[in-house]
Structure formats: structure tokens, C-alpha cells
Design a protein around this motif. Structure first.
Motif, PDB file in Angstrom:
ATOM      1  N   MET A   1       0.836  -1.183   0.000  1.00  0.00           N
ATOM      2  CA  MET A   1       0.000   0.000   0.000  1.00  0.00           C
ATOM      3  C   MET A   1       0.880   1.246   0.000  1.00  0.00           C
ATOM      4  N   THR A   2       0.517   2.190  -0.831  1.00  0.00           N
ATOM      5  CA  THR A   2       1.272   3.427  -0.939  1.00  0.00           C
ATOM      6  C   THR A   2       0.971   4.330   0.243  1.00  0.00           C
ATOM      7  N   ASN A   3       1.997   4.853   0.828  1.00  0.00           N
ATOM      8  CA  ASN A   3       1.872   5.820   1.898  1.00  0.00           C
ATOM      9  C   ASN A   3       1.548   7.173   1.249  1.00  0.00           C
ATOM     10  N   PRO A   4       0.527   7.889   1.729  1.00  0.00           N
ATOM     11  CA  PRO A   4       0.196   9.173   1.102  1.00  0.00           C
ATOM     12  C   PRO A   4       1.361  10.157   1.116  1.00  0.00           C
ATOM     13  N   ALA A   5       2.292   9.991   2.067  1.00  0.00           N
ATOM     14  CA  ALA A   5       3.457  10.868   2.116  1.00  0.00           C
ATOM     15  C   ALA A   5       4.319  10.717   0.867  1.00  0.00           C
ATOM     16  N   GLN A   6       4.336   9.527   0.269  1.00  0.00           N
ATOM     17  CA  GLN A   6       5.107   9.337  -0.969  1.00  0.00           C
ATOM     18  C   GLN A   6       4.586  10.248  -2.068  1.00  0.00           C
ATOM     19  N   ALA A   7       3.273  10.309  -2.215  1.00  0.00           N
ATOM     20  CA  ALA A   7       2.672  11.152  -3.245  1.00  0.00           C
ATOM     21  C   ALA A   7       2.989  12.620  -2.982  1.00  0.00           C
ATOM     22  N   VAL A   8       2.821  13.049  -1.735  1.00  0.00           N
ATOM     23  CA  VAL A   8       3.102  14.445  -1.389  1.00  0.00           C
ATOM     24  C   VAL A   8       4.572  14.765  -1.647  1.00  0.00           C
ATOM     25  N   HIS A   9       5.466  13.884  -1.239  1.00  0.00           N
ATOM     26  CA  HIS A   9       6.907  14.102  -1.432  1.00  0.00           C
ATOM     27  C   HIS A   9       7.249  14.226  -2.918  1.00  0.00           C
ATOM     28  N   LEU A  10       6.721  13.323  -3.743  1.00  0.00           N
ATOM     29  CA  LEU A  10       7.013  13.372  -5.177  1.00  0.00           C
ATOM     30  C   LEU A  10       6.458  14.643  -5.817  1.00  0.00           C
ATOM     31  N   LEU A  11       5.270  15.059  -5.399  1.00  0.00           N
ATOM     32  CA  LEU A  11       4.721  16.311  -5.922  1.00  0.00           C
ATOM     33  C   LEU A  11       5.587  17.500  -5.510  1.00  0.00           C
ATOM     34  N   LEU A  12       6.064  17.490  -4.271  1.00  0.00           N
ATOM     35  CA  LEU A  12       6.961  18.554  -3.809  1.00  0.00           C
ATOM     36  C   LEU A  12       8.237  18.595  -4.640  1.00  0.00           C
ATOM     37  N   ILE A 137     -14.125  -0.895   0.866  1.00  0.00           N
ATOM     38  CA  ILE A 137     -14.164  -0.515  -0.550  1.00  0.00           C
ATOM     39  C   ILE A 137     -13.652   0.917  -0.726  1.00  0.00           C
ATOM     40  N   ARG A 138     -14.116   1.815   0.122  1.00  0.00           N
ATOM     41  CA  ARG A 138     -13.668   3.208   0.033  1.00  0.00           C
ATOM     42  C   ARG A 138     -12.165   3.311   0.290  1.00  0.00           C
ATOM     43  N   ALA A 139     -11.667   2.605   1.312  1.00  0.00           N
ATOM     44  CA  ALA A 139     -10.238   2.629   1.624  1.00  0.00           C
ATOM     45  C   ALA A 139      -9.422   2.042   0.480  1.00  0.00           C
ATOM     46  N   GLY A 140      -9.925   0.982  -0.137  1.00  0.00           N
ATOM     47  CA  GLY A 140      -9.229   0.387  -1.282  1.00  0.00           C
ATOM     48  C   GLY A 140      -9.143   1.337  -2.461  1.00  0.00           C
ATOM     49  N   ALA A 141     -10.201   2.104  -2.691  1.00  0.00           N
ATOM     50  CA  ALA A 141     -10.195   3.083  -3.783  1.00  0.00           C
ATOM     51  C   ALA A 141      -9.174   4.180  -3.512  1.00  0.00           C
ATOM     52  N   VAL A 142      -9.113   4.649  -2.270  1.00  0.00           N
ATOM     53  CA  VAL A 142      -8.143   5.687  -1.894  1.00  0.00           C
ATOM     54  C   VAL A 142      -6.724   5.162  -2.074  1.00  0.00           C
ATOM     55  N   SER A 143      -6.463   3.963  -1.585  1.00  0.00           N
ATOM     56  CA  SER A 143      -5.139   3.370  -1.701  1.00  0.00           C
ATOM     57  C   SER A 143      -4.720   3.232  -3.164  1.00  0.00           C
ATOM     58  N   HIS A 144      -5.635   2.743  -3.987  1.00  0.00           N
ATOM     59  CA  HIS A 144      -5.320   2.571  -5.411  1.00  0.00           C
ATOM     60  C   HIS A 144      -5.076   3.925  -6.082  1.00  0.00           C
ATOM     61  N   ALA A 145      -5.860   4.926  -5.731  1.00  0.00           N
ATOM     62  CA  ALA A 145      -5.680   6.254  -6.319  1.00  0.00           C
ATOM     63  C   ALA A 145      -4.278   6.788  -6.028  1.00  0.00           C
ATOM     64  N   LEU A 146      -3.850   6.650  -4.788  1.00  0.00           N
ATOM     65  CA  LEU A 146      -2.521   7.133  -4.425  1.00  0.00           C
ATOM     66  C   LEU A 146      -1.416   6.322  -5.099  1.00  0.00           C
ATOM     67  N   GLU A 147      -1.602   5.003  -5.196  1.00  0.00           N
ATOM     68  CA  GLU A 147      -0.627   4.153  -5.897  1.00  0.00           C
ATOM     69  C   GLU A 147      -0.516   4.557  -7.361  1.00  0.00           C
ATOM     70  N   SER A 148      -1.650   4.819  -7.996  1.00  0.00           N
ATOM     71  CA  SER A 148      -1.642   5.218  -9.409  1.00  0.00           C
ATOM     72  C   SER A 148      -0.929   6.555  -9.592  1.00  0.00           C
ATOM     73  N   LEU A 149      -1.216   7.505  -8.706  1.00  0.00           N
ATOM     74  CA  LEU A 149      -0.550   8.804  -8.791  1.00  0.00           C
ATOM     75  C   LEU A 149       0.957   8.640  -8.638  1.00  0.00           C
ATOM     76  N   VAL A 150       1.398   7.895  -7.638  1.00  0.00           N
ATOM     77  CA  VAL A 150       2.833   7.690  -7.421  1.00  0.00           C
ATOM     78  C   VAL A 150       3.469   7.022  -8.641  1.00  0.00           C
ATOM     79  N   MET A 151       2.795   6.045  -9.224  1.00  0.00           N
ATOM     80  CA  MET A 151       3.336   5.378 -10.412  1.00  0.00           C
ATOM     81  C   MET A 151       3.536   6.378 -11.548  1.00  0.00           C
ATOM     82  N   LEU A 152       2.554   7.231 -11.781  1.00  0.00           N
ATOM     83  CA  LEU A 152       2.682   8.212 -12.857  1.00  0.00           C
ATOM     84  C   LEU A 152       3.745   9.254 -12.534  1.00  0.00           C
TER      85      LEU A 152
END
Length: 162
Positions: A1-12, A137-152
Motif C-alpha cells: 500500500m502506498t503511503n500518502p506521504a510518498q505522493a506528497v513528497h514526489l509532488l513537492l 471498498i472506500r479505503a481500497g479506492a483511496v489506496s489505489h488512487a494514491l498508488e496510481s498517482l505515485v506510479m505516474l
């Protein structure tokens, strides 16, 4: 599972921004992102368009698309992501739509979710078939969204799939 901090860090690192348009996740994605210290430097905002008509009026999903396909559709997810980018003037957008349950909706089964991510490196929309109750289901959608963002964000070049 992607940590939301990864997405924030990469965006920064990239000096880019993010906005979200949520349906089934009902603000959980935005809440997860803003739990990260420093998120205010990259997170522009979020739109919760739980009702179908708000997907058109608030986010800009074309009404003919909603009428033809219904709210639970991959093209609607992409339109939500693009609407978030446009409305919030962000580099990246994420859109979530689906059925969290407990009952099916418009003939779509519980657990059917579409998550879209759009941005300067491409766009991606994924169909998920998640198990469990509403929270899972909601948590899984959030997790996948963050994983997809980090991948891109980690992609060296455009990555487009539909």
C-alpha cells in the motif's frame, strides 16, 4: 500500500500540485492526503460530488455522458479527474466513482470502482472489483488512487491507458 506521504513528497520534488474530485470516497481521499505534514504546498483542494447532478454542475462532467453511461463509468472517472484539475487549477487530478454498497446501483455491483489520474505525464483509469464492506471498498479506492498517482509521478515519460 502506498503511503500518502510518498505522493506528497514526489509532488513537492516536481513542484506540481494535485486536486481531487470524489464520489464514492466522499472526501476520504482528500482527508488522507491532508493528514501528511506539508500537503498544503501541493494539495489545491477537493470536490465531493456524491450526487450525480453535482458531477455535472460542480465538477463539469458532461451531462450527456452521465445520461448515457451513468455515474459509474471509466469515462466519468476521467472527467472527474480532469474537472478537479481544471476547477482547482492543479497539475494533477484524481477522480473516484463506484459502488461502495451495501446495495448495487444502476445495475452495477457493489465493489465496482473506477479510479482515474490525469496530469502532465499522462492519464490512467483503472477498474477495480473490491471486496468487503463500505469502509473497505472506500479505503481500497483511496489506496489505489494514491498508488496510481505515485506510479505516474515516477514515470520517466507519458503513460496512457484506458
Amino acid at each position: 500500500m502506498t503511503n500518502p506521504a510518498q505522493a506528497v513528497h514526489l509532488l513537492l520534488e516536481r513542484k506540481e500540485t494535485l486536486a481531487v474530485a470524489e464520489s464514492l470516497t466522499g472526501g476520504l481521499l482528500a482527508a488522507t492526503i491532508v493528514e501528511v505534514a506539508g500537503a498544503s504546498a501541493v494539495f489545491r483542494g477537493g470536490l465531493v460530488a456524491y450526487a450525480t447532478d453535482l458531477k455535472a454542475t460542480l465538477v463539469g462532467v458532461p451531462e450527456p455522458l452521465l445520461e448515457k453511461q451513468g455515474p459509474i463509468d471509466p469515462d466519468v472517472a476521467l472527467s472527474l479527474a480532469e474537472g478537479a484539475r481544471r476547477t482547482c487549477r492543479a497539475d494533477w487530478g484524481i477522480g473516484t466513482t463506484g459502488v461502495a454498497g451495501p446495495d448495487s446501483q444502476d445495475g452495477k455491483p457493489v465493489g465496482l470502482v473506477y479510479v482515474a489520474v490525469t496530469g502532465p505525464l499522462g492519464r490512467q483509469v483503472d477498474e477495480l472489483n473490491l471486496d468487503g464492506g463500505r469502509a473497505s471498498i472506500r479505503a481500497g479506492a483511496v489506496s489505489h488512487a494514491l498508488e496510481s498517482l505515485v506510479m505516474l509521478l515516477r514515470s520517466p515519460s507519458a503513460n496512457t491507458s484506458a
